[in-house]
Design a protein around this motif. Structure first.
Motif, short mmCIF file in Angstrom:
data_model
loop_
_atom_site.label_atom_id
_atom_site.label_comp_id
_atom_site.label_asym_id
_atom_site.label_seq_id
_atom_site.Cartn_x
_atom_site.Cartn_y
_atom_site.Cartn_z
N TRP A 62 -15.47 -2.68 -10.37
CA TRP A 62 -14.05 -2.32 -10.46
C TRP A 62 -13.81 -0.99 -9.73
O TRP A 62 -12.81 -0.86 -8.99
N CYS A 63 -14.68 -0.04 -9.90
CA CYS A 63 -14.53 1.26 -9.23
C CYS A 63 -14.63 1.10 -7.71
O CYS A 63 -13.89 1.74 -6.95
N LYS A 64 -15.53 0.25 -7.25
CA LYS A 64 -15.68 0.01 -5.81
C LYS A 64 -14.41 -0.60 -5.22
O LYS A 64 -14.08 -0.37 -4.06
N ARG A 65 -13.71 -1.38 -6.04
CA ARG A 65 -12.51 -2.08 -5.58
C ARG A 65 -11.22 -1.36 -5.97
O ARG A 65 -10.14 -1.94 -5.85
N PHE A 66 -11.33 -0.14 -6.42
CA PHE A 66 -10.18 0.54 -7.00
C PHE A 66 -8.97 0.56 -6.07
O PHE A 66 -7.83 0.34 -6.51
N ARG A 67 -9.20 0.80 -4.77
CA ARG A 67 -8.05 0.90 -3.86
C ARG A 67 -7.44 -0.46 -3.53
O ARG A 67 -6.36 -0.53 -2.96
N GLY B 124 -1.70 -4.96 -4.78
CA GLY B 124 -1.17 -5.29 -3.47
C GLY B 124 -1.24 -4.18 -2.45
O GLY B 124 -0.61 -4.27 -1.39
N TYR B 125 -2.05 -3.16 -2.72
CA TYR B 125 -2.16 -2.03 -1.79
C TYR B 125 -2.64 -2.51 -0.42
O TYR B 125 -3.64 -3.22 -0.31
N TYR C 46 -8.24 -10.73 2.10
CA TYR C 46 -7.88 -9.67 1.16
C TYR C 46 -8.95 -9.56 0.06
O TYR C 46 -9.45 -10.58 -0.42
N ILE C 47 -9.24 -8.35 -0.34
CA ILE C 47 -9.98 -8.10 -1.56
C ILE C 47 -8.97 -7.69 -2.61
O ILE C 47 -8.11 -6.82 -2.36
N VAL C 48 -9.03 -8.32 -3.77
CA VAL C 48 -8.09 -8.03 -4.85
C VAL C 48 -8.89 -7.56 -6.07
O VAL C 48 -9.82 -8.25 -6.50
#
Length: 208
Positions: free
Chosen positions: A10-15, A19-20, A203-205
């Motif tokens: 989750w932290c790795k994907r935080f950004r 929809g950022y 996309y990475i969500v």
């Protein structure tokens, strides 16, 4: 996956949240208003009281609720699942669209029987609107067989794209495949779309 490992992911994907960085209006809507939707659908309460086997493959409830929302949003006419597991995901998806023509294949034991049933079902369809490749070791074969039936509005939902190094390597091939257009990595599942009028995009969500 234990809590600490999921927290690390989750932290790795935080950004990659909310929809950022997504510029397409339709993709932004799908992410923010469907994937991240938090409305308490009545069906959630009904399905939560249903007993499903914990000894068969299954997703987290959060993922099952997402599957409900995806089907509810896309309203597919034809739906096919391979790798049924304990049936919970199928129940959520059927509740999302009661009028779709849904068919499920167990898909975990016999590859020849699985592919025979799949090909029989596919041959009766012109286009498959929604395919769920769930708890099956034959995911490559299923994807290959179903690909000719994918149309511009089709959605393939692929479970467990990080289950193994082999499956994740295959997921990279799916993203790069000439037939795929928009792909979304939600970690527990991957979404694949085929509208060739769109620019190819991945996309990475952050849906942990």
């Amino acid at each position: 996956m234990n809590f600490l490992h999921r927290l690390w992911i989750w932290c790795k994907r935080f950004r990659h949240r909310c929809g950022y960085g997504v510029h397409s209006p339709s993709d932004f809507f799908l992410i923010t208003s469907v994937i991240y939707e938090s409305s308490p659908y009545y069906s959630y309460k009904t399905l939560r009281t249903t007993k499903f086997s914990a000894n068969l493959p299954h997703y987290r409830r959060k993922v099952n609720r997402l599957l409900f929302r995806l089907v509810n949003y896309f309203r597919p006419k034809t739906f096919l699942e391979v790798g049924t597991g304990n049936g919970e995901a199928l129940a959520y998806m059927q509740a999302g669209c009661r009028v779709m023509d849904a068919f499920s294949i167990e898909g975990r034991q016999n590859p020849e029987e699985t592919l025979r049933m799949l090909e029989e079902r596919l041959s009766a369809m012109r286009t498959i609107d929604c395919l769920h490749i769930a708890h099956t070791p034959f995911y490559k074969e299923v994807f290959r067989a179903a690909l000719p039936y994918a149309g511009a509005k089709s959605c393939f939902i692929i479970g467990g794209i990080y289950d193994s190094k082999e499956k994740n390597a295959w997921w990279q091939e799916v993203k790069a495949h000439e037939s795929t257009c928009i792909t979304m990595d939600l970690y527990d599942i991957g979404l694949v779309f085929f509208d060739k009028a769109r620019y190819k995009q991945h996309y990475i969500v952050n849906f942990l």
